[in-house]
Design an enzyme around this catalytic site. Structure first.
Site, PDB file in Angstrom:
ATOM      1  N   TYR A  14       0.805  -1.223   0.000  1.00  0.00           N
ATOM      2  CA  TYR A  14       0.000   0.000   0.000  1.00  0.00           C
ATOM      3  C   TYR A  14       0.841   1.278   0.000  1.00  0.00           C
ATOM      4  O   TYR A  14       0.286   2.382  -0.050  1.00  0.00           O
ATOM      5  CB  TYR A  14      -0.901   0.024   1.239  1.00  0.00           C
ATOM      6  CG  TYR A  14      -1.791  -1.185   1.365  1.00  0.00           C
ATOM      7  CD1 TYR A  14      -2.962  -1.294   0.616  1.00  0.00           C
ATOM      8  CD2 TYR A  14      -1.476  -2.230   2.230  1.00  0.00           C
ATOM      9  CE1 TYR A  14      -3.783  -2.406   0.722  1.00  0.00           C
ATOM     10  CE2 TYR A  14      -2.287  -3.348   2.346  1.00  0.00           C
ATOM     11  CZ  TYR A  14      -3.442  -3.434   1.589  1.00  0.00           C
ATOM     12  OH  TYR A  14      -4.250  -4.543   1.687  1.00  0.00           O
ATOM     13  N   HIS A  19      -4.419   6.492  -1.020  1.00  0.00           N
ATOM     14  CA  HIS A  19      -4.936   6.497   0.355  1.00  0.00           C
ATOM     15  C   HIS A  19      -3.831   6.725   1.381  1.00  0.00           C
ATOM     16  O   HIS A  19      -4.122   7.018   2.540  1.00  0.00           O
ATOM     17  CB  HIS A  19      -5.608   5.146   0.625  1.00  0.00           C
ATOM     18  CG  HIS A  19      -6.869   5.222   1.426  1.00  0.00           C
ATOM     19  ND1 HIS A  19      -7.605   6.381   1.614  1.00  0.00           N
ATOM     20  CD2 HIS A  19      -7.548   4.247   2.103  1.00  0.00           C
ATOM     21  CE1 HIS A  19      -8.667   6.106   2.351  1.00  0.00           C
ATOM     22  NE2 HIS A  19      -8.651   4.842   2.666  1.00  0.00           N
ATOM     23  N   PHE A  64      -4.928  -1.081  10.108  1.00  0.00           N
ATOM     24  CA  PHE A  64      -5.396  -0.585   8.823  1.00  0.00           C
ATOM     25  C   PHE A  64      -6.253   0.652   9.034  1.00  0.00           C
ATOM     26  O   PHE A  64      -6.678   0.974  10.147  1.00  0.00           O
ATOM     27  CB  PHE A  64      -6.132  -1.691   8.060  1.00  0.00           C
ATOM     28  CG  PHE A  64      -5.188  -2.677   7.434  1.00  0.00           C
ATOM     29  CD1 PHE A  64      -4.668  -2.445   6.169  1.00  0.00           C
ATOM     30  CD2 PHE A  64      -4.769  -3.804   8.120  1.00  0.00           C
ATOM     31  CE1 PHE A  64      -3.776  -3.328   5.580  1.00  0.00           C
ATOM     32  CE2 PHE A  64      -3.871  -4.699   7.556  1.00  0.00           C
ATOM     33  CZ  PHE A  64      -3.373  -4.455   6.288  1.00  0.00           C
ATOM     34  N   ASN A  66      -9.211   1.632   8.756  1.00  0.00           N
ATOM     35  CA  ASN A  66     -10.493   1.603   9.474  1.00  0.00           C
ATOM     36  C   ASN A  66     -10.342   1.595  10.986  1.00  0.00           C
ATOM     37  O   ASN A  66     -11.312   1.857  11.703  1.00  0.00           O
ATOM     38  CB  ASN A  66     -11.305   0.371   9.054  1.00  0.00           C
ATOM     39  CG  ASN A  66     -11.737   0.434   7.609  1.00  0.00           C
ATOM     40  OD1 ASN A  66     -11.355   1.337   6.870  1.00  0.00           O
ATOM     41  ND2 ASN A  66     -12.546  -0.526   7.201  1.00  0.00           N
ATOM     42  N   ASP A  91      -5.895  11.829   2.987  1.00  0.00           N
ATOM     43  CA  ASP A  91      -6.350  12.017   1.609  1.00  0.00           C
ATOM     44  C   ASP A  91      -7.781  12.543   1.607  1.00  0.00           C
ATOM     45  O   ASP A  91      -8.572  12.234   2.504  1.00  0.00           O
ATOM     46  CB  ASP A  91      -6.276  10.700   0.837  1.00  0.00           C
ATOM     47  CG  ASP A  91      -7.131   9.605   1.457  1.00  0.00           C
ATOM     48  OD1 ASP A  91      -6.947   9.308   2.652  1.00  0.00           O
ATOM     49  OD2 ASP A  91      -7.994   9.049   0.750  1.00  0.00           O
ATOM     50  N   ASN A 112     -13.083   6.586   6.261  1.00  0.00           N
ATOM     51  CA  ASN A 112     -13.050   5.531   7.278  1.00  0.00           C
ATOM     52  C   ASN A 112     -12.007   5.777   8.363  1.00  0.00           C
ATOM     53  O   ASN A 112     -12.229   5.442   9.531  1.00  0.00           O
ATOM     54  CB  ASN A 112     -12.802   4.177   6.617  1.00  0.00           C
ATOM     55  CG  ASN A 112     -14.004   3.689   5.842  1.00  0.00           C
ATOM     56  OD1 ASN A 112     -15.144   3.992   6.194  1.00  0.00           O
ATOM     57  ND2 ASN A 112     -13.766   2.941   4.778  1.00  0.00           N
TER      58      ASN A 112
END
Length: 202
Positions: A14, A19, A64, A66, A91, A112
């Site tokens: 990632y 993000h 993560f 969330n 972001d 989130n």
């Protein structure tokens, strides 16, 4: 002490996603201002240093997106801090690519990571909203934010990250107008036709 939080997802998969621009922002600050090496604490990567003689803790949650709020809540309780001492870099789909705005408190607008932070520390923290643009339809959002920046996008990303780092001392001094102006100046040096950052606090 102030806490600057970058939002993103951990892991090499990632690292260059849209993000993850919050992670990239605090990485740039740490490197340019010679912060201490990154270490693990509060289920995060953390490092500390000084901006205009003000101590700053940088945090990149290892959970993560969330669940970002858990790490931030731990750090806030450990340092007996308050939400107003926390600035989150994230972001923003609702801003054109490269536009940056500063916001004090307010809603999470469906993000989130921010939703998780709201659940753990409330909504009184500050945000640096970094525009990544919108793919045009809500069904495309997940794929879009979890995709890497294109080679063309990396040009404005580099300029914005340099501007954020240059303006970080002003942000530590509670001067968001100067912070945003320095980002705009850096973007103009790299791409005169790029959209400017704005000083409005929204």
């Amino acid at each position: 002490m102030q806490i600057f939080v970058g939002l993103g997802n951990p892991g090499a998969k990632y690292a260059n996603n849209r993000h993850n621009i919050g992670f990239l922002a605090v990485d740039q600050i740490a490197a340019d201002h010679h912060f201490a090496p990154w270490r693990e604490k509060f289920a995060s990567q953390v490092c500390d240093g000084y901006l205009n003689q003000k101590k700053i803790l940088l945090i990149k949650p290892l959970s993560f997106m969330n669940n970002s709020g858990q790490s931030i809540g731990q750090a806030m309780r450990f340092f007996r801090s308050i939400a107003q001492n926390i600035t989150v870099f994230h972001d923003e789909l609702d801003l054109v690519p490269g536009k940056v705005r500063f916001k004090v408190a307010g809603g999470h607008a469906g993000h989130n990571g921010l939703r998780s932070i709201h659940q753990h520390i409330g909504d009184g923290y500050h945000r640096v909203r970094i525009g990544i643009g919108h793919p045009g339809h809500k069904d495309l959002v997940t794929r879009y934010v979890l995709a890497d920046f294109t080679q063309q996008e990396k040009l404005w990303v580099k300029a914005v990250l340099q501007g954020i780092s240059a303006g970080a001392p002003a942000l530590a001094d509670s001067d968001p107008a100067t912070f945003l102006n320095l980002i705009a100046r850096q973007r103009n040096l790299n791409s005169p036709n790029a959209p400017k950052s704005e000083t409005a606090q929204r």
